[in-house]
Design a protein around this motif. Structure first.
Motif, short mmCIF file in Angstrom:
data_model
loop_
_atom_site.label_atom_id
_atom_site.label_comp_id
_atom_site.label_asym_id
_atom_site.label_seq_id
_atom_site.Cartn_x
_atom_site.Cartn_y
_atom_site.Cartn_z
N PHE A 1 -9.18 27.41 -15.45
CA PHE A 1 -9.28 27.87 -16.84
C PHE A 1 -10.61 27.46 -17.47
N LYS A 2 -11.58 27.15 -16.61
CA LYS A 2 -12.91 26.82 -17.13
C LYS A 2 -13.51 28.01 -17.87
N GLY A 3 -14.12 27.70 -19.00
CA GLY A 3 -14.78 28.76 -19.77
C GLY A 3 -13.82 29.62 -20.56
N ILE A 4 -12.54 29.19 -20.70
CA ILE A 4 -11.57 30.02 -21.42
C ILE A 4 -11.95 30.19 -22.89
N GLN B 1 -18.37 28.22 -15.55
CA GLN B 1 -17.44 28.48 -14.46
C GLN B 1 -17.99 28.05 -13.10
N VAL B 2 -19.32 28.12 -12.91
CA VAL B 2 -19.89 27.75 -11.61
C VAL B 2 -20.25 26.26 -11.54
N ALA B 3 -20.22 25.59 -12.67
CA ALA B 3 -20.57 24.16 -12.68
C ALA B 3 -19.47 23.34 -12.02
N THR B 4 -19.87 22.43 -11.14
CA THR B 4 -18.91 21.53 -10.50
C THR B 4 -18.71 20.30 -11.37
N SER B 5 -17.82 19.43 -10.95
CA SER B 5 -17.51 18.23 -11.74
C SER B 5 -18.76 17.41 -12.01
N GLY B 6 -18.99 17.07 -13.26
CA GLY B 6 -20.15 16.26 -13.64
C GLY B 6 -21.42 17.04 -13.85
N GLY B 7 -21.39 18.35 -13.53
CA GLY B 7 -22.59 19.18 -13.69
C GLY B 7 -22.84 19.53 -15.14
N PRO C 1 -8.10 32.67 -15.07
CA PRO C 1 -8.14 32.18 -13.69
C PRO C 1 -8.71 33.20 -12.70
N LEU C 2 -8.38 34.45 -12.89
CA LEU C 2 -8.91 35.50 -12.01
C LEU C 2 -10.42 35.62 -12.19
N ASP C 3 -10.88 35.43 -13.42
CA ASP C 3 -12.31 35.52 -13.70
C ASP C 3 -13.07 34.36 -13.06
N VAL C 4 -12.48 33.17 -13.07
CA VAL C 4 -13.13 32.00 -12.45
C VAL C 4 -13.31 32.23 -10.96
N ILE C 5 -12.28 32.71 -10.28
CA ILE C 5 -12.35 32.97 -8.84
C ILE C 5 -13.38 34.04 -8.55
N LYS C 6 -13.37 35.10 -9.33
CA LYS C 6 -14.34 36.19 -9.15
C LYS C 6 -15.76 35.69 -9.30
N THR C 7 -16.02 34.87 -10.30
CA THR C 7 -17.36 34.36 -10.56
C THR C 7 -17.86 33.47 -9.42
N ARG C 8 -16.99 32.59 -8.94
CA ARG C 8 -17.40 31.68 -7.86
C ARG C 8 -17.68 32.44 -6.56
N LEU C 9 -16.91 33.45 -6.28
CA LEU C 9 -17.14 34.24 -5.07
C LEU C 9 -18.43 35.05 -5.16
N MET C 10 -18.71 35.57 -6.34
CA MET C 10 -19.90 36.41 -6.52
C MET C 10 -21.18 35.61 -6.51
#
Length: 361
Positions: free
Chosen positions: A319-322, A119-125, A282-291
């Motif tokens: 939906f990353k990591g779904i 979820q925290v990985a950016t494109s190409g990471g 989607p809510l989990d992705v946003i939560k993870t990136r903020l944390m």
């Protein structure tokens, strides 16, 4: 014979006849009384025999009614049972919740770590698969009280609301109880989640180091980074998961006309967990990136995070990591609810008390 003598003899004869008649009437009355007594005794014996035979010869309808009474009881009896069992409900909920939370967290921690790194990985990471148990010990310190608080609040709130709401809207009681439990537990869960996810992404080597560094650089608020997004994800998650679980359990009990077995409880938990995990990704992705953003200030809030994530990585990034999430929460739901119900059963047997929750379904 003189007239006086004749009258005397006549009166004596009449008296004797009267005595005979009276004696005959007394004898007949005595017979009637004896017959009446025998009839009364017979009725008593028949009534006694019928009363003794009633349980064995009860009609199906009567037996069903009696079973329902003994099983469910009236509303007053139900209220009295609930009042007596409040401390028991809270204690059992806390112990069972803590046990279930620690069990599932330990078993599935590696999958959760992979999900977080995706979820925290950016494109190409790329994804680092080393140290998948990084931060587990520190996380368990928070998971135990958080799970205990959640179920310790959920069970009594559920019991109260189920008694207050009509049976046809019991789902509302489960939704509200899940949200209440999640709100109470969030005070412990958020700092635990912040420390866990930063260790999972390699920012800190130990939980103690993570807490000290966060407090020194970000202050106490740093431990509650992403609190709003956490509630945005976890309150709907908790409410939906427990509502699905409870409703599936109720419907299966009605269909099978018996209590569910342990494997069946596990399957219900897995289904409820998988559905909820997919919906709230989607809510989990946003939560993870903020944390996990730390002091970088990459995102200014929930809306900003959504916009930047969609702009940089596309809408699909929400939906990353779904896959790992659905698998993790599905298996986790199976383990969590299976351990939760089993722990309750063991506690009921240990204290020789019926499960108080049975009266609420």
């Amino acid at each position: 014979m003189s007239r006086v003598a004749s009258l005397s003899i006549g009166s004596r004869a009449a008296g004797f006849a009267g005595l005979c008649i009276a004696s005959n009437q007394d004898e007949q009355g005595g017979k009637r009384r004896r017959r009446g007594a025998r009839r009364f005794a017979g009725l008593v014996l028949v009534s006694s025999a019928a009363a003794t035979a009633t349980p064995a010869t009860a009609t199906p309808a009567t037996a069903a009614t009696g079973e329902k009474k003994s099983c469910c009881g009236g509303k007053k009896a139900k209220m009295e049972e609930k009042k007596k069992s409040w401390p028991q409900i809270i204690l059992e909920g806390a112990v069972a919740g803590g046990t279930a939370g620690v069990t599932v967290e330990t078993a599935l921690y590696p999958i959760d770590t992979i999900k977080t790194r995706l979820q925290v990985a950016t494109s190409g990471g790329g994804i680092n698969f080393k140290g998948l148990y990084s931060g587990l010990s520190g996380n368990l310190v928070g998971v135990l009280p958080a799970s205990a608080i959640f179920i310790g609040v959920y069970e009594p709130v559920k019991a109260f609301l189920l008694n207050a709401f009509p049976d046809n809207i019991s789902v509302a009681a489960h939704l509200a109880a899940g949200a209440a439990g999640g709100t109470a537990a969030s005070l412990v869960r958020v700092p635990t989640e912040v420390v866990k996810q930063r260790m999972q992404t390699g920012q800190f080597p130990t939980a103690v180091n993570a807490v000290k560094t966060i407090l020194s650089k970000e202050g106490f608020r740093g431990l509650y980074a992403g609190y709003g997004s956490f509630l945005l994800r976890d309150l709907p998650f908790d409410a939906i998961q427990f509502a699905i679980y409870e409703q599936l359990k109720i419907q299966l009990k009605k269909t099978l006309k018996r209590d569910l077995k342990d494997p069946e409880m596990a399957v219900v938990g897995a289904v409820s967990g998988a559905i909820t995990g997919a919906v709230t990704t989607p809510l989990d992705v946003i939560k993870t990136r903020l944390m996990t953003q730390g002091t970088s200030g990459q995102y200014k809030g929930i809306i900003d995070c959504i916009q930047k994530t969609a702009a940089q990585d596309g809408a699909g990034a929400l939906f990353k990591g779904i896959g790992p999430r659905v698998m993790w929460i599905g298996i986790g739901g199976s383990i969590f609810f299976g351990v939760l119900e089993k722990t309750k059963q063991l506690m009921h047997k240990a204290y020789h008390t019926p499960p108080p929750s049975e009266a609420y379904f």
